[in-house]
Design a protein around this motif. Sequence first.
Motif, mmCIF file in Angstrom:
data_model
loop_
_atom_site.group_PDB
_atom_site.id
_atom_site.type_symbol
_atom_site.label_atom_id
_atom_site.label_comp_id
_atom_site.label_asym_id
_atom_site.label_seq_id
_atom_site.Cartn_x
_atom_site.Cartn_y
_atom_site.Cartn_z
ATOM 1 N N UNK A 1 0.841 -1.207 0.000
ATOM 2 C CA UNK A 1 0.000 0.000 0.000
ATOM 3 C C UNK A 1 0.872 1.251 0.000
ATOM 4 N N UNK A 2 1.908 1.273 0.831
ATOM 5 C CA UNK A 2 2.800 2.433 0.888
ATOM 6 C C UNK A 2 3.500 2.662 -0.450
ATOM 7 N N UNK A 3 4.014 1.586 -1.049
ATOM 8 C CA UNK A 3 4.720 1.711 -2.327
ATOM 9 C C UNK A 3 3.773 2.190 -3.423
ATOM 10 N N UNK A 4 2.582 1.606 -3.486
ATOM 11 C CA UNK A 4 1.621 1.980 -4.520
ATOM 12 C C UNK A 4 1.202 3.430 -4.385
ATOM 13 N N UNK A 5 0.832 3.842 -3.180
ATOM 14 C CA UNK A 5 0.386 5.227 -2.966
ATOM 15 C C UNK A 5 1.508 6.209 -3.272
ATOM 16 N N UNK A 6 2.733 5.897 -2.864
ATOM 17 C CA UNK A 6 3.860 6.803 -3.089
ATOM 18 C C UNK A 6 4.127 7.000 -4.578
ATOM 19 N N UNK A 7 4.206 5.915 -5.328
ATOM 20 C CA UNK A 7 4.503 6.019 -6.753
ATOM 21 C C UNK A 7 3.340 6.633 -7.526
ATOM 22 N N UNK A 8 2.133 6.207 -7.223
ATOM 23 C CA UNK A 8 0.968 6.706 -7.964
ATOM 24 C C UNK A 8 0.737 8.180 -7.681
ATOM 25 N N UNK A 9 0.925 8.610 -6.443
ATOM 26 C CA UNK A 9 0.727 10.020 -6.106
ATOM 27 C C UNK A 9 1.613 10.923 -6.958
ATOM 28 N N UNK A 10 2.831 10.489 -7.233
ATOM 29 C CA UNK A 10 3.756 11.313 -8.017
ATOM 30 C C UNK A 10 3.528 11.184 -9.517
ATOM 31 N N UNK A 11 3.467 9.947 -10.018
ATOM 32 C CA UNK A 11 3.393 9.773 -11.476
ATOM 33 C C UNK A 11 2.039 10.202 -12.030
ATOM 34 N N UNK A 12 0.951 9.991 -11.279
ATOM 35 C CA UNK A 12 -0.369 10.422 -11.756
ATOM 36 C C UNK A 12 -0.460 11.943 -11.795
ATOM 37 N N UNK B 1 0.764 -4.779 -9.444
ATOM 38 C CA UNK B 1 -0.607 -5.063 -9.827
ATOM 39 C C UNK B 1 -1.555 -3.940 -9.432
ATOM 40 N N UNK B 2 -1.252 -3.238 -8.344
ATOM 41 C CA UNK B 2 -2.150 -2.189 -7.875
ATOM 42 C C UNK B 2 -1.931 -0.844 -8.519
ATOM 43 N N UNK B 3 -0.766 -0.614 -9.119
ATOM 44 C CA UNK B 3 -0.454 0.702 -9.687
ATOM 45 C C UNK B 3 -1.372 1.097 -10.841
#
Length: 280
Positions: A85-96, A152-154
């Motif tokens: 969850x931490x990895x997905x939220x961190x990466x998605x918050x920036x790239x999106x 899978x979650x990204x």
Amino acid sequence: MRETPKPVRVICSIFKYAYMIFFVAIAIGPLIWAFLSSFKTYAEINSSAISLPKSITFKNYASAFQYAPIAKYFFNSVMIVGCSVLVTVMFVAMCAYVTSRFDFKMKAVIVLLISASLMLPAQAISQPLFTIMRALKIFDTKLGLVIVYSAMGIPMSFFVMMSYYKTISPALEESAYIDGATFFKTFVYIILPLAKPGLVTIAMLQFINTWNEFYFALMLTSGDRARTIPIALNYYMGTFANNYSALFAAVVMTVLPTIVIFIILQKQVMESLTAGAVKE
């Protein structure tokens, strides 16, 4: 405009509430049935699956811990799900954010590739994933599952956050830049607080999907070191006999965290789902 006759309104209301009750019963009926069955003995379950338990006892929950290493699997799930969850939220918050706000080369290709990843069934990538995990020596490890679950979650989280970022007015960022704020400070102190409902939504979706994931948790593990809580349910299903009473107790303990998380975060999720629904 002609007013609808009262008998017609009453009939419509009856059908409306009957329709709602029907689908609510379908949604929560199995959960209630599993919860009640977790207090029944094996004989009570076999005699009548829909009857109420004769007494409230927690022996089945104690038996659930005896038949399977639930405590260890539960801890594994908490570690793996929390990290993913931490990895997905961190990466998605920036790239999106970057994708939704700026135009750059290969942007369309990147979005297309992320979209294409949503169409791939899990079975199509099973063999490549298995080979990669073996080659990198992270097979049957928590790290391997964290990487797979995060990847899978990204894609889904990416499109959810892109849509949410578009509801935030660019004028706020322009005002911050005029006042001398850098890109990083604008993103951290202005955008992220405003995007909190969207971030909470993708965190909850990632938590639910990862917590309940069974296929990769079974395929990419071979022992108790990294297996998660859904795998523990297999321990109660034998070839010649099934321990249904302990199984229902384990099911309740498995689904309870997701229900609690949704109850805690439902306000932020509703805010995210309704964001941008009304434009002035």
